[in-house]
Design a protein around this motif. Sequence first.
Motif, PDB file in Angstrom:
ATOM      1  N   TRP A 256       2.217   5.653  -5.206  1.00 43.87           N
ATOM      2  CA  TRP A 256       0.824   6.098  -5.330  1.00 43.87           C
ATOM      3  C   TRP A 256      -0.095   4.975  -4.918  1.00 43.87           C
ATOM      4  O   TRP A 256       0.299   3.811  -4.860  1.00 43.87           O
ATOM      5  N   CYS A 257      -1.333   5.352  -4.613  1.00 39.52           N
ATOM      6  CA  CYS A 257      -2.331   4.335  -4.291  1.00 39.52           C
ATOM      7  C   CYS A 257      -3.228   4.149  -5.510  1.00 39.52           C
ATOM      8  O   CYS A 257      -3.153   4.919  -6.467  1.00 39.52           O
ATOM      9  N   SER A 258      -4.067   3.131  -5.483  1.00 37.61           N
ATOM     10  CA  SER A 258      -4.880   2.844  -6.668  1.00 37.61           C
ATOM     11  C   SER A 258      -6.373   2.902  -6.360  1.00 37.61           C
ATOM     12  O   SER A 258      -7.187   2.590  -7.208  1.00 37.61           O
ATOM     13  N   TYR A 259      -6.715   3.297  -5.122  1.00 34.68           N
ATOM     14  CA  TYR A 259      -8.153   3.331  -4.788  1.00 34.68           C
ATOM     15  C   TYR A 259      -8.769   4.698  -5.054  1.00 34.68           C
ATOM     16  O   TYR A 259      -9.970   4.848  -4.996  1.00 34.68           O
ATOM     17  N   LYS A 260      -7.938   5.722  -5.323  1.00 37.44           N
ATOM     18  CA  LYS A 260      -8.487   7.046  -5.627  1.00 37.44           C
ATOM     19  C   LYS A 260      -8.856   7.091  -7.115  1.00 37.44           C
ATOM     20  O   LYS A 260      -9.779   6.417  -7.524  1.00 37.44           O
ATOM     21  N   TYR A 261      -8.093   7.836  -7.923  1.00 39.96           N
ATOM     22  CA  TYR A 261      -8.470   7.956  -9.338  1.00 39.96           C
ATOM     23  C   TYR A 261      -8.376   6.636 -10.091  1.00 39.96           C
ATOM     24  O   TYR A 261      -8.950   6.493 -11.164  1.00 39.96           O
TER      25      TYR A 261
ATOM     26  N   SER B  77       0.859  -1.179   0.000  1.00 39.16           N
ATOM     27  CA  SER B  77       0.000   0.000   0.000  1.00 39.16           C
ATOM     28  C   SER B  77       0.898   1.233   0.000  1.00 39.16           C
ATOM     29  O   SER B  77       2.121   1.123   0.118  1.00 39.16           O
ATOM     30  N   LEU B  78       0.286   2.380  -0.129  1.00 37.20           N
ATOM     31  CA  LEU B  78       1.053   3.590  -0.423  1.00 37.20           C
ATOM     32  C   LEU B  78       2.100   3.954   0.628  1.00 37.20           C
ATOM     33  O   LEU B  78       3.278   4.130   0.311  1.00 37.20           O
ATOM     34  N   THR B  79       1.675   4.077   1.863  1.00 38.25           N
ATOM     35  CA  THR B  79       2.635   4.537   2.872  1.00 38.25           C
ATOM     36  C   THR B  79       3.742   3.504   3.094  1.00 38.25           C
ATOM     37  O   THR B  79       4.891   3.859   3.360  1.00 38.25           O
ATOM     38  N   VAL B  80       3.384   2.228   2.952  1.00 44.95           N
ATOM     39  CA  VAL B  80       4.406   1.179   3.052  1.00 44.95           C
ATOM     40  C   VAL B  80       5.447   1.375   1.947  1.00 44.95           C
ATOM     41  O   VAL B  80       6.658   1.327   2.199  1.00 44.95           O
TER      42      VAL B  80
ATOM     43  N   ASN C 150      -1.400  18.354  -4.363  1.00 47.47           N
ATOM     44  CA  ASN C 150      -1.689  18.436  -2.931  1.00 47.47           C
ATOM     45  C   ASN C 150      -3.140  18.016  -2.671  1.00 47.47           C
ATOM     46  O   ASN C 150      -4.065  18.512  -3.316  1.00 47.47           O
ATOM     47  N   TYR C 151      -3.329  17.126  -1.718  1.00 49.39           N
ATOM     48  CA  TYR C 151      -4.666  16.552  -1.491  1.00 49.39           C
ATOM     49  C   TYR C 151      -5.666  17.595  -1.014  1.00 49.39           C
ATOM     50  O   TYR C 151      -6.864  17.462  -1.229  1.00 49.39           O
ATOM     51  N   TYR C 152      -5.190  18.652  -0.385  1.00 51.27           N
ATOM     52  CA  TYR C 152      -6.090  19.628   0.236  1.00 51.27           C
ATOM     53  C   TYR C 152      -6.427  20.773  -0.721  1.00 51.27           C
ATOM     54  O   TYR C 152      -7.590  21.090  -0.938  1.00 51.27           O
TER      55      TYR C 152
ATOM     56  N   ALA D 232       1.322  18.709   4.118  1.00 53.78           N
ATOM     57  CA  ALA D 232       1.354  17.431   3.391  1.00 53.78           C
ATOM     58  C   ALA D 232       0.326  16.498   4.033  1.00 53.78           C
ATOM     59  O   ALA D 232      -0.060  16.671   5.189  1.00 53.78           O
ATOM     60  N   PHE D 233      -0.106  15.503   3.291  1.00 46.08           N
ATOM     61  CA  PHE D 233      -0.996  14.481   3.836  1.00 46.08           C
ATOM     62  C   PHE D 233      -0.336  13.906   5.089  1.00 46.08           C
ATOM     63  O   PHE D 233       0.857  13.601   5.075  1.00 46.08           O
ATOM     64  N   PRO D 234      -1.095  13.773   6.191  1.00 47.16           N
ATOM     65  CA  PRO D 234      -0.462  13.388   7.455  1.00 47.16           C
ATOM     66  C   PRO D 234       0.407  12.132   7.380  1.00 47.16           C
ATOM     67  O   PRO D 234       1.491  12.095   7.955  1.00 47.16           O
ATOM     68  N   SER D 235      -0.058  11.125   6.624  1.00 48.24           N
ATOM     69  CA  SER D 235       0.704   9.876   6.569  1.00 48.24           C
ATOM     70  C   SER D 235       2.105  10.114   6.005  1.00 48.24           C
ATOM     71  O   SER D 235       3.088   9.519   6.463  1.00 48.24           O
ATOM     72  N   ASP D 236       2.210  11.002   5.032  1.00 43.01           N
ATOM     73  CA  ASP D 236       3.515  11.296   4.428  1.00 43.01           C
ATOM     74  C   ASP D 236       4.437  11.943   5.451  1.00 43.01           C
ATOM     75  O   ASP D 236       5.630  11.631   5.533  1.00 43.01           O
ATOM     76  N   ARG D 237       3.855  12.855   6.218  1.00 44.04           N
ATOM     77  CA  ARG D 237       4.664  13.536   7.228  1.00 44.04           C
ATOM     78  C   ARG D 237       5.114  12.541   8.311  1.00 44.04           C
ATOM     79  O   ARG D 237       6.267  12.553   8.725  1.00 44.04           O
TER      80      ARG D 237
ATOM     81  N   PHE E 281       8.157  11.641  -5.487  1.00 48.43           N
ATOM     82  CA  PHE E 281       6.813  12.217  -5.385  1.00 48.43           C
ATOM     83  C   PHE E 281       5.808  11.190  -4.873  1.00 48.43           C
ATOM     84  O   PHE E 281       5.891  10.006  -5.198  1.00 48.43           O
ATOM     85  N   ASP E 282       4.874  11.706  -4.072  1.00 50.19           N
ATOM     86  CA  ASP E 282       3.715  10.915  -3.697  1.00 50.19           C
ATOM     87  C   ASP E 282       2.609  11.275  -4.680  1.00 50.19           C
ATOM     88  O   ASP E 282       2.117  12.406  -4.683  1.00 50.19           O
ATOM     89  N   LEU E 283       2.236  10.326  -5.511  1.00 51.52           N
ATOM     90  CA  LEU E 283       1.300  10.607  -6.594  1.00 51.52           C
ATOM     91  C   LEU E 283      -0.122  10.145  -6.291  1.00 51.52           C
ATOM     92  O   LEU E 283      -0.915   9.903  -7.210  1.00 51.52           O
ATOM     93  N   ALA E 284      -0.454  10.029  -4.995  1.00 53.94           N
ATOM     94  CA  ALA E 284      -1.796   9.577  -4.606  1.00 53.94           C
ATOM     95  C   ALA E 284      -2.883  10.337  -5.362  1.00 53.94           C
ATOM     96  O   ALA E 284      -3.854   9.749  -5.833  1.00 53.94           O
ATOM     97  N   HIS E 285      -2.701  11.653  -5.489  1.00 51.84           N
ATOM     98  CA  HIS E 285      -3.723  12.481  -6.146  1.00 51.84           C
ATOM     99  C   HIS E 285      -3.350  12.845  -7.573  1.00 51.84           C
ATOM    100  O   HIS E 285      -4.014  13.677  -8.189  1.00 51.84           O
ATOM    101  N   ALA E 286      -2.293  12.262  -8.079  1.00 55.20           N
ATOM    102  CA  ALA E 286      -1.850  12.586  -9.443  1.00 55.20           C
ATOM    103  C   ALA E 286      -2.025  11.393 -10.388  1.00 55.20           C
ATOM    104  O   ALA E 286      -2.350  11.570 -11.563  1.00 55.20           O
TER     105      ALA E 286
HETATM  106  C1  LIG Z   1      -4.559   9.001   0.204  1.00 57.70           C
HETATM  107  C2  LIG Z   1      -3.201   9.385   0.589  1.00 57.70           C
HETATM  108  C3  LIG Z   1      -2.424   8.575   1.450  1.00 57.70           C
HETATM  109  C4  LIG Z   1      -3.004   7.318   2.062  1.00 57.70           C
HETATM  110  O1  LIG Z   1      -2.019   6.413   2.397  1.00 57.70           O
HETATM  111  P1  LIG Z   1      -2.295   4.832   2.492  1.00 57.70           P
HETATM  112  O2  LIG Z   1      -0.993   4.278   2.830  1.00 57.70           O
HETATM  113  O3  LIG Z   1      -2.863   4.387   1.176  1.00 57.70           O
HETATM  114  O4  LIG Z   1      -3.323   4.621   3.566  1.00 57.70           O
HETATM  115  C5  LIG Z   1      -1.123   8.971   1.717  1.00 57.70           C
HETATM  116  N1  LIG Z   1      -0.603  10.110   1.180  1.00 57.70           N
HETATM  117  C6  LIG Z   1      -1.331  10.916   0.358  1.00 57.70           C
HETATM  118  C7  LIG Z   1      -0.729  12.162  -0.209  1.00 57.70           C
HETATM  119  C8  LIG Z   1      -2.651  10.587   0.064  1.00 57.70           C
HETATM  120  O5  LIG Z   1      -3.375  11.392  -0.716  1.00 57.70           O
END
Ligand SMILES: *Cc1c(COP(=O)(O)O)cnc(C)c1O
Length: 421
Positions: A242-247, A108-111, A194-196, A136-141, A219-224
């Motif tokens: 990047w994750c695959s559950y968004k776009y 998954s993305l953060t992993v 940026n997610y926000y 930044a998205f909290p998980s990234d920080r 780059f974290d491409l979650a939203h890209a």
């Molecule tokens: C959605 C999102 C995440 C979510 O992280 P997971 O590891 O998939 O839970 C992390 N970073 C960004 C920038 C996101 O938009």
Amino acid sequence: MSETNIESEAECAASLDEADSLKHFRERFLIPKAADGSDAIYFTGNSLGLQPKTTRAYIEAELDDWARLGVEGHLHAEHPWLPYHEFLTEKMARVVGGLPIETVVMNSLTVNLHLMLVSFYRPEGKRRKIIIEKGAFPSDRYAVESQLKFHSVADGLIELAPREGESTVRTDDILDAIERVGDELTLVMLGGVNYYTGQAFDMEAITDAGHRAGAIVGFDLAHAAGNLELKLNDWNVDFAVWCSYKYLNAGPGGIAGAFVHEQHARSFELPRFAGWWGHDKETRFLMGPDFVPLEGAEGWQISNPPIFQMAALRASLDIFDEATMSALRTKSVKLTAHLERLLREIGSDRIEIITPSDPQQRGCQLSIRVKDVKSGLFEAITARGVVADWREPDVIRVAPVPLYNTFKDAEDFAKILRECL
Ligand SMILES: *Cc1c(COP(=O)(O)O)cnc(C)c1O
């Protein structure tokens, strides 16, 4: 697109939808219903993309092969499980502008972000700093901070903030900061979008600046991913996740992606957390004690991956491959401009779009700042069948997705918002 062009095109959502060469893709998705039984205005594909109608069959095929074949499915399923991730590689690579050797689906993305940081954040001497976005998205920080701690680096984090009174970071300010930190910089790690705020960063310019400073750029491409047209290989990005559950519509908790530039494909000296799925395929099942990594991004795999999640992603990537990112992006630019124009026409000073107006600096999402946060505006539009989301402290995010949203969705949303204001 010129101003007059937008004017005339905006006249009628029905004709815009009629002329949309991607319009038939909407029928391939299951659209949630509003309370009155009509299709909801689903503007949260940036949070959880909708389910392709084909997903169920792709997953059922794997359940059937498991029922029929048991362990033999690893080799004899219609899509054998042993190399299953390879069926996704080329299509995923096309989505992000990577080469197959640079692209892998795993975890998954953060992993994946942690795995990349293990290899690419290597503080040495005075080169210890990481640049990220403030907000930044909290998980990234959390990931970056915990990596700094892991290396016992204090004061390693530099957060880029917008100027006083502004909502998004200027590209020049990012490039200046990179140059200023210079030979203390190890790593630049930003979101592609940026997610926000919905701001898209100039990844090519940022990568160039980072490399000039002697740093690694990721780059974290979650939203890209699945939103912008990306060219990770051309831009010389070192790594991306990047994750695959968004776009990318692979379903809740879907399997994520990672990119490692080909210039690192044979950098076997890099530190990495290893597991048997990253081991050379030819000799993996000799079960020897010594780790021999695969070349390229595949070498970062650790475990044998979840087949059902990959089946769901495969269903979605087949659709992306048919639609193509360039056609999707072309529609997306029009669709978001249309929505933006309708929102501006409302002329209310109770809302403000904080996403940049320049199409180069955004994907499909618009972030609408609500001045009076207690007004109940978000609850009111939700009650009218809009699926958007609220992000603290004061933003409603709306993401018209080119695969399944329509110009009519944009028009209906603007009408509801105007009435609720
Ligand atoms: C959605 C999102 C995440 C979510 O992280 P997971 O590891 O998939 O839970 C992390 N970073 C960004 C920038 C996101 O938009």
